[in-house]
Write a protein that holds these residues in place. Structure first.
Motif, PDB file in Angstrom:
ATOM      1  N   UNK A 158       0.864  -1.180   0.000  1.00 50.12           N
ATOM      2  CA  UNK A 158       0.000   0.000   0.000  1.00 50.12           C
ATOM      3  C   UNK A 158       0.901   1.230   0.000  1.00 50.12           C
ATOM      4  N   UNK A 159       0.730   2.078  -1.013  1.00 49.54           N
ATOM      5  CA  UNK A 159       1.596   3.236  -1.191  1.00 49.54           C
ATOM      6  C   UNK A 159       0.765   4.503  -1.396  1.00 49.54           C
ATOM      7  N   UNK A 160       1.412   5.654  -1.280  1.00 48.68           N
ATOM      8  CA  UNK A 160       0.695   6.927  -1.407  1.00 48.68           C
ATOM      9  C   UNK A 160       0.428   7.314  -2.851  1.00 48.68           C
ATOM     10  N   UNK A 161       1.223   6.781  -3.775  1.00 48.84           N
ATOM     11  CA  UNK A 161       1.036   7.071  -5.192  1.00 48.84           C
ATOM     12  C   UNK A 161       1.054   5.752  -5.962  1.00 48.84           C
ATOM     13  N   UNK A 162       0.439   5.702  -7.150  1.00 45.17           N
ATOM     14  CA  UNK A 162       0.412   4.457  -7.918  1.00 45.17           C
ATOM     15  C   UNK A 162       1.721   4.236  -8.671  1.00 45.17           C
ATOM     16  N   UNK A 163       2.737   3.837  -7.941  1.00 43.61           N
ATOM     17  CA  UNK A 163       4.070   3.670  -8.506  1.00 43.61           C
ATOM     18  C   UNK A 163       4.760   2.539  -7.753  1.00 43.61           C
ATOM     19  N   UNK A 164       5.202   1.515  -8.474  1.00 42.75           N
ATOM     20  CA  UNK A 164       5.817   0.345  -7.847  1.00 42.75           C
ATOM     21  C   UNK A 164       7.100   0.690  -7.102  1.00 42.75           C
ATOM     22  N   UNK A 165       7.723   1.821  -7.427  1.00 42.48           N
ATOM     23  CA  UNK A 165       8.958   2.214  -6.748  1.00 42.48           C
ATOM     24  C   UNK A 165       8.698   3.149  -5.565  1.00 42.48           C
ATOM     25  N   UNK A 166       7.419   3.449  -5.291  1.00 36.70           N
ATOM     26  CA  UNK A 166       7.085   4.352  -4.179  1.00 36.70           C
ATOM     27  C   UNK A 166       7.375   3.684  -2.844  1.00 36.70           C
TER      28      UNK A 166
END
Length: 291
Positions: free
Chosen positions: A48-56
């Motif tokens: 679960x991340x703050x932005x839709x980016x696999x490197x976040x």
């Protein structure tokens, strides 16, 4: 569009300038309000991340069988809110199925990790693994001390317990993570952070806890009074950090110094980190009723 009012913590509020949950209409400003769709994760875990980016950077995790309220499914990402602790973020959409298509879970994993076997035999090569507190739906069929899951895979029966079966002591539950590597945002024995450790240990005792340490400090237990003696089970808070007392002088916590879940003298942690901001006391027993 205006900003979300300060009373709404963005970590817990599914609201963006372009999109927000329907239940927030009239409370926040957004171009569009939508009803959420309850989905269930059928994968070991999802970042679960703050932005839709696999490197976040990782903010938290959704575990197998946990519910997730989805407000947007776009370009391989779902945006929504955890049905366990209310945390908001983006997760890869793979593995999130509509709740109506998933058997209702009745059991949870109580081992640090359990393997999924194609047959009820310990010598079979496992096809995957599930973390502690993953929620599963056994069919009721048991062979060779293995329980069959709804998807036809098998889990050692000893690794499962009913959803409403609680550990009596969250300090011992925390010890079950001892040596687990430190991972910011982690919630499993393969990687866990300080607040994740507290949250998971308390969950094993039937106590709900917020995801982050500052939220836990505000919501859990009661502050100790001046001069009140420390005891086993008290929570200790530093800015951005939490630990659990194993005795008046001992501490267990996931921390960046050891890069692991470690038990150490409280004095050592105080000398290294500084004076704690607060202590909070919780009951050293499972919650007898669910709110």
């Amino acid at each position: 569009m205006g900003k979300t009012p300060p009373k709404f913590d963005p970590r817990m509020t599914p609201a963006r300038p372009d999109l927000a949950a329907a239940w927030l209409k009239g409370e926040v400003e957004a171009a569009r309000f939508v009803e959420g769709e309850k989905r269930i994760l059928l994968g070991p875990f999802a970042a679960l991340t703050r932005i839709p980016d696999a490197s976040a950077p990782l903010d938290s995790m959704i575990l197998y069988g946990e519910p997730f309220e989805v407000y947007e499914d776009k370009s391989g990402w779902v945006w929504g809110r955890s049905g366990v602790d209310g945390y908001v973020g983006y997760a890869p959409s793979a593995g999130f199925l509509p709740a109506a298509e998933v058997p209702e879970p009745t059991h949870k994993v109580i081992a640090a990790t359990t393997h999924l076997y194609p047959e009820p035999k310990a010598k079979c090569y496992p096809l995957g693994a599930l973390p502690r507190l993953a929620r599963v739906a056994p069919t009721g069929r048991v062979e060779n001390a293995f329980a069959e899951m709804a998807d036809g895979l098998w889990i050692p029966q000893v690794h499962l317990a009913a959803l409403d079966a609680w550990e009596p002591d969250y300090v011992l539950s925390a010890y079950g993570f001892l040596g687990a590597p430190y991972l910011w945002g982690g919630r499993t024995a393969a990687g866990v952070d300080c607040s994740g450790l507290a949250q998971m240990a308390l969950a094993m005792a039937g106590m709900d806890a917020p995801r982050d340490s500052d939220l836990q400090e505000a919501a859990l237990g009661r502050p100790l009074e001046s001069g009140e003696k420390l005891r086993r089970g008290d929570l200790v808070f530093w800015p951005g950090h939490v630990g659990i007392l194993t005795s008046p002088r001992g501490l267990i916590h996931a921390n960046g110094h050891h890069m692991a879940v470690a038990a150490e003298p409280l004095r050592d942690a105080v000398d290294r980190i500084g004076a704690p901001r607060s202590y909070r006391r919780l009951p050293l027993r499972r919650r007898l009723t669910q709110d």
